[in-house]
Motif scaffolding. Structure first.
Motif, PDB file in Angstrom:
ATOM      1  N   GLY A 150       1.320  -7.450  38.353  1.00 40.25           N
ATOM      2  CA  GLY A 150       1.215  -6.006  38.317  1.00 40.25           C
ATOM      3  C   GLY A 150      -0.094  -5.518  37.708  1.00 40.25           C
ATOM      4  O   GLY A 150      -0.995  -6.279  37.384  1.00 40.25           O
ATOM      5  N   MET A 151      -0.172  -4.182  37.556  1.00 46.82           N
ATOM      6  CA  MET A 151      -1.352  -3.536  37.004  1.00 46.82           C
ATOM      7  C   MET A 151      -1.271  -3.562  35.472  1.00 46.82           C
ATOM      8  O   MET A 151      -0.275  -3.998  34.882  1.00 46.82           O
ATOM      9  CB  MET A 151      -1.416  -2.086  37.492  1.00 46.82           C
ATOM     10  N   THR A 152      -2.305  -3.036  34.815  1.00 43.23           N
ATOM     11  CA  THR A 152      -2.300  -2.967  33.355  1.00 43.23           C
ATOM     12  C   THR A 152      -1.076  -2.207  32.852  1.00 43.23           C
ATOM     13  O   THR A 152      -0.496  -2.546  31.812  1.00 43.23           O
ATOM     14  CB  THR A 152      -3.579  -2.282  32.845  1.00 43.23           C
ATOM     15  N   ARG A 153      -0.662  -1.188  33.574  1.00 39.27           N
ATOM     16  CA  ARG A 153       0.519  -0.404  33.219  1.00 39.27           C
ATOM     17  C   ARG A 153       1.744  -1.293  32.998  1.00 39.27           C
ATOM     18  O   ARG A 153       2.606  -0.992  32.169  1.00 39.27           O
ATOM     19  CB  ARG A 153       0.794   0.604  34.335  1.00 39.27           C
ATOM     20  N   TYR A 182      11.550  10.177  27.046  1.00 40.74           N
ATOM     21  CA  TYR A 182      10.374  10.020  27.908  1.00 40.74           C
ATOM     22  C   TYR A 182       9.523   8.830  27.449  1.00 40.74           C
ATOM     23  O   TYR A 182       9.303   8.633  26.242  1.00 40.74           O
ATOM     24  CB  TYR A 182       9.502  11.268  27.875  1.00 40.74           C
ATOM     25  N   ASP A 183       9.021   8.061  28.406  1.00 39.74           N
ATOM     26  CA  ASP A 183       8.133   6.940  28.085  1.00 39.74           C
ATOM     27  C   ASP A 183       6.699   7.476  28.059  1.00 39.74           C
ATOM     28  O   ASP A 183       5.984   7.441  29.063  1.00 39.74           O
ATOM     29  CB  ASP A 183       8.301   5.829  29.126  1.00 39.74           C
ATOM     30  N   LEU A 184       6.307   7.998  26.917  1.00 37.90           N
ATOM     31  CA  LEU A 184       5.054   8.745  26.811  1.00 37.90           C
ATOM     32  C   LEU A 184       3.817   7.913  27.106  1.00 37.90           C
ATOM     33  O   LEU A 184       2.794   8.445  27.543  1.00 37.90           O
ATOM     34  CB  LEU A 184       4.939   9.366  25.415  1.00 37.90           C
ATOM     35  N   LYS A 185       3.897   6.600  26.873  1.00 41.13           N
ATOM     36  CA  LYS A 185       2.690   5.786  27.066  1.00 41.13           C
ATOM     37  C   LYS A 185       2.160   5.872  28.487  1.00 41.13           C
ATOM     38  O   LYS A 185       0.953   5.806  28.724  1.00 41.13           O
ATOM     39  CB  LYS A 185       2.952   4.324  26.691  1.00 41.13           C
ATOM     40  N   HIS A 186       3.064   6.057  29.447  1.00 41.07           N
ATOM     41  CA  HIS A 186       2.618   6.065  30.837  1.00 41.07           C
ATOM     42  C   HIS A 186       1.866   7.337  31.225  1.00 41.07           C
ATOM     43  O   HIS A 186       1.213   7.375  32.261  1.00 41.07           O
ATOM     44  CB  HIS A 186       3.806   5.831  31.772  1.00 41.07           C
ATOM     45  N   LEU A 187       1.951   8.368  30.391  1.00 41.71           N
ATOM     46  CA  LEU A 187       1.112   9.540  30.621  1.00 41.71           C
ATOM     47  C   LEU A 187      -0.352   9.226  30.321  1.00 41.71           C
ATOM     48  O   LEU A 187      -1.259   9.751  30.964  1.00 41.71           O
ATOM     49  CB  LEU A 187       1.571  10.704  29.740  1.00 41.71           C
ATOM     50  N   PHE A 188      -0.586   8.361  29.329  1.00 43.17           N
ATOM     51  CA  PHE A 188      -1.958   8.070  28.908  1.00 43.17           C
ATOM     52  C   PHE A 188      -2.587   6.927  29.704  1.00 43.17           C
ATOM     53  O   PHE A 188      -3.802   6.904  29.899  1.00 43.17           O
ATOM     54  CB  PHE A 188      -1.974   7.749  27.416  1.00 43.17           C
ATOM     55  N   GLY A 190      -3.995   5.235  32.658  1.00 49.11           N
ATOM     56  CA  GLY A 190      -4.534   5.758  33.912  1.00 49.11           C
ATOM     57  C   GLY A 190      -5.021   7.189  33.835  1.00 49.11           C
ATOM     58  O   GLY A 190      -5.447   7.746  34.849  1.00 49.11           O
ATOM     59  N   SER A 191      -5.016   7.798  32.648  1.00 48.23           N
ATOM     60  CA  SER A 191      -5.427   9.207  32.534  1.00 48.23           C
ATOM     61  C   SER A 191      -6.929   9.369  32.295  1.00 48.23           C
ATOM     62  O   SER A 191      -7.423  10.489  32.163  1.00 48.23           O
ATOM     63  CB  SER A 191      -4.652   9.900  31.413  1.00 48.23           C
ATOM     64  N   GLU A 192      -7.659   8.282  32.218  1.00 48.10           N
ATOM     65  CA  GLU A 192      -9.127   8.280  32.137  1.00 48.10           C
ATOM     66  C   GLU A 192      -9.648   9.065  30.927  1.00 48.10           C
ATOM     67  O   GLU A 192     -10.692   9.711  30.986  1.00 48.10           O
ATOM     68  CB  GLU A 192      -9.739   8.815  33.436  1.00 48.10           C
ATOM     69  N   GLY A 193      -8.915   9.014  29.830  1.00 45.49           N
ATOM     70  CA  GLY A 193      -9.371   9.663  28.610  1.00 45.49           C
ATOM     71  C   GLY A 193      -9.304  11.177  28.639  1.00 45.49           C
ATOM     72  O   GLY A 193      -9.899  11.838  27.778  1.00 45.49           O
ATOM     73  N   THR A 194      -8.575  11.753  29.568  1.00 48.37           N
ATOM     74  CA  THR A 194      -8.510  13.211  29.681  1.00 48.37           C
ATOM     75  C   THR A 194      -7.333  13.821  28.930  1.00 48.37           C
ATOM     76  O   THR A 194      -7.290  15.038  28.735  1.00 48.37           O
ATOM     77  CB  THR A 194      -8.409  13.640  31.157  1.00 48.37           C
ATOM     78  N   LEU A 195      -6.365  13.010  28.514  1.00 46.03           N
ATOM     79  CA  LEU A 195      -5.181  13.522  27.821  1.00 46.03           C
ATOM     80  C   LEU A 195      -5.139  13.117  26.359  1.00 46.03           C
ATOM     81  O   LEU A 195      -4.528  13.804  25.536  1.00 46.03           O
ATOM     82  CB  LEU A 195      -3.902  13.024  28.511  1.00 46.03           C
ATOM     83  N   GLY A 196      -5.733  12.015  26.025  1.00 43.96           N
ATOM     84  CA  GLY A 196      -5.747  11.509  24.662  1.00 43.96           C
ATOM     85  C   GLY A 196      -6.603  10.263  24.607  1.00 43.96           C
ATOM     86  O   GLY A 196      -6.993   9.707  25.644  1.00 43.96           O
ATOM     87  N   ILE A 197      -6.906   9.815  23.402  1.00 42.29           N
ATOM     88  CA  ILE A 197      -7.781   8.662  23.210  1.00 42.29           C
ATOM     89  C   ILE A 197      -6.938   7.493  22.720  1.00 42.29           C
ATOM     90  O   ILE A 197      -6.377   7.529  21.616  1.00 42.29           O
ATOM     91  CB  ILE A 197      -8.890   8.977  22.198  1.00 42.29           C
ATOM     92  N   ILE A 198      -6.819   6.459  23.535  1.00 43.19           N
ATOM     93  CA  ILE A 198      -6.044   5.277  23.171  1.00 43.19           C
ATOM     94  C   ILE A 198      -6.805   4.492  22.111  1.00 43.19           C
ATOM     95  O   ILE A 198      -7.975   4.145  22.303  1.00 43.19           O
ATOM     96  CB  ILE A 198      -5.783   4.403  24.414  1.00 43.19           C
ATOM     97  N   THR A 199      -6.152   4.231  20.981  1.00 41.98           N
ATOM     98  CA  THR A 199      -6.814   3.520  19.882  1.00 41.98           C
ATOM     99  C   THR A 199      -6.247   2.126  19.644  1.00 41.98           C
ATOM    100  O   THR A 199      -6.971   1.211  19.251  1.00 41.98           O
ATOM    101  CB  THR A 199      -6.696   4.321  18.574  1.00 41.98           C
ATOM    102  N   ARG A 200      -4.924   1.961  19.855  1.00 43.78           N
ATOM    103  CA  ARG A 200      -4.282   0.657  19.657  1.00 43.78           C
ATOM    104  C   ARG A 200      -3.208   0.488  20.710  1.00 43.78           C
ATOM    105  O   ARG A 200      -2.723   1.470  21.280  1.00 43.78           O
ATOM    106  CB  ARG A 200      -3.669   0.546  18.256  1.00 43.78           C
TER     107      ARG A 200
END
Length: 456
Positions: A150-153, A182-188, A190-200
């Motif tokens: 599968g993908m990174t997701r 809700y599985d919030l991680k899947h919103l971020f 593939g969002s290309e940094g437009t919704l939040g900044i993934i740090t860990r």
């Protein structure tokens, strides 16, 4: 007090680059941002984002710089955010088969760390040495083994994210099953940094394969290629981990007459396929792999084959597939990453090739390769003429035929700036409006990676 002065109050000189020092940073080759934030921790980033949100300062996040769609293009008034200092693998849980990592960890570093614990992180792509896990997550990277893993997701269990206003969302889940709302991680992802900044992130690991078999096979027609995909997977009992297809155009461009890579198969065929199988018993899997190739020969699906006998031989075959740098001699060129249903793929490639030849009868080339098992194709197209005019024309040739075929303009690199005008080919207007609603909900001031994916 301006943005720089405010940031200097909450960040030290390691975490904030300004002035002439910007020119020494590798991200500042073409455009110089207002500043570069290099946080050493999530808390530092949160403090910086609180200030940026208060003052309406735009922020563009950059990973390893291996993207192809302008997703990290920075304007002069933007601040560039680099997570290069947040590059630690915090822990590997052997029992739970997870890795807790910071977003700046290079993909290959996690691959190597997992292997040292007899575990396996299956995400793999040519830029493994420079691409970061934060970038992989932000673009939902695919790569060579999507057909099996599968993908990174599909490889992430939990995330920590800093929102545009500095709030820290820590959803560092480490179990596979979690249906608690809700599985919030899947919103971020593939969002290309437009919704939040993934740090860990908490990444899912697999048991390390105990066997590996690789072959390069030659195929005489697209119909046989499609049948080969299904039959190879069936003969290998679900152990097939990669099915990478090189059209003759790519094979010849990379090998360069044998000067850059020795030809594993010398005769000329329309298609060359790298088949990889991962298993648990080298001797038994060797026999199964050889028997599968023999059966595929008997079915008339392959014309010739090279079966590797060592890891070194396998790496030599993969080097051909991964050596996109060999195409630099064709520059300037245009690179595309699309998906199309298998039933439409042959006619689609033919239409693109015909469109390029019709537009530029003399000075052009169209090189094709792809993962195929997941419907993903890559084009490298070169044509003579003024760059911007040629780019617009080539984009139309590649993207418009996808509309009637239910194809996708971006398989694994995202939208960024480059593909933004063509998003409506793959997404309905209702879908785009819903995306914009989500964007406004998470980033009401529009300061995170502005203008990427769609216009505000």
């Amino acid at each position: 007090m301006g943005i720089i002065e405010r940031l200097q109050q909450c960040l030290d000189s390691q975490s904030l680059i300004v002035g002439e020092a910007l020119r020494a940073h590798p991200a500042c080759i073409y455009l110089i941002p207002k500043a570069i934030i290099r946080p050493g921790s999530t808390e530092e980033l949160a403090a910086a984002m609180t200030v940026c949100h208060e003052l309406g300062q735009t922020v563009v996040t950059r990973g390893g710089g291996s993207g192809l769609v302008g997703g990290t293009v920075c304007e002069g008034e933007d601040i560039l955010l680099s997570l290069e200092r947040m590059n630690r693998i915090e822990s590997i849980d052997v029992l739970g088969r997870t890795a807790t990592v910071q977003a700046g960890v290079p993909l290959q570093a996690l691959q190597d760390a997992a292997a040292a614990k007899a575990l396996f992180f299956p995400l793999d792509l040519g830029a493994r040495g420079s691409a970061t896990l934060g970038g992989n997550l932000a673009t939902n990277a695919g790569g060579n083994r999507v057909i099996r893993y599968g993908m990174t997701r599909d490889m992430v269990l939990g995330l920590e994210v800093v929102l545009s206003d500095g709030r820290i969302i820590s959803a560092m889940n480490s179990v596979i099953k979690n249906n608690s709302g809700y599985d919030l991680k899947h919103l971020f992802v593939g969002s290309e940094g437009t919704l939040g900044i993934i740090t860990r992130a908490v990444m899912r690991l697999q048991p390390a394969p105990l066997s590996e078999n690789t072959a390069l096979v030659a195929v005489s027609s697209f119909d046989r290629l499609v049948r080969l995909l299904g039959q190879a997977d069936q003969h290998l009992g679900g152990a097939m981990s990669a099915f990478e297809v090189m059209w003759q155009s790519y094979y010849e461009a990379i090998c360069q007459g044998g000067k850059r890579h020795r030809y594993p198969i010398r005769d000329s065929y329309p298609f060359y396929v790298l088949i990889e199988s991962l298993g648990a018993n080298q001797e038994a899997d060797n026999q199964r792999f050889a028997a599968a190739l023999e059966a595929l020969f008997e079915q008339g699906l392959i014309e010739d084959a090279v079966l590797t006998k060592s890891r070194r031989e396998a790496e030599a075959l993969w080097a051909i597939r991964d050596d996109v740098e060999a195409l630099m001699s064709l520059f300037p060129y245009f690179v595309f990453d699309v998906s199309v249903p298998l039933a439409e793929m042959e006619s689609y490639v033919a239409e693109v090739e015909a469109g390029v030849k019709a537009a530029w009868p003399e000075d052009q080339c169209c090189i094709v390769f792809g993962h195929l098992g997941d419907g993903n194709l890559h084009f490298v197209i070169r044509a003579a003429g003024e760059f911007e005019q040629v780019r617009e024309q080539v984009n139309e040739i590649v993207y418009e035929p996808l509309r009637s075929r239910k194809g996708v303009i971006s398989a694994e690199h995202g939208i960024g700036l480059e593909k933004r005008p063509y998003l409506n080919i793959s997404r309905s207007q209702d879908e785009i409006e819903l995306m914009k609603l989500i964007k406004r909900s998470f980033d009401p001031k529009g300061i995170l990676n502005p203008g990427k994916i769609f216009e505000a």
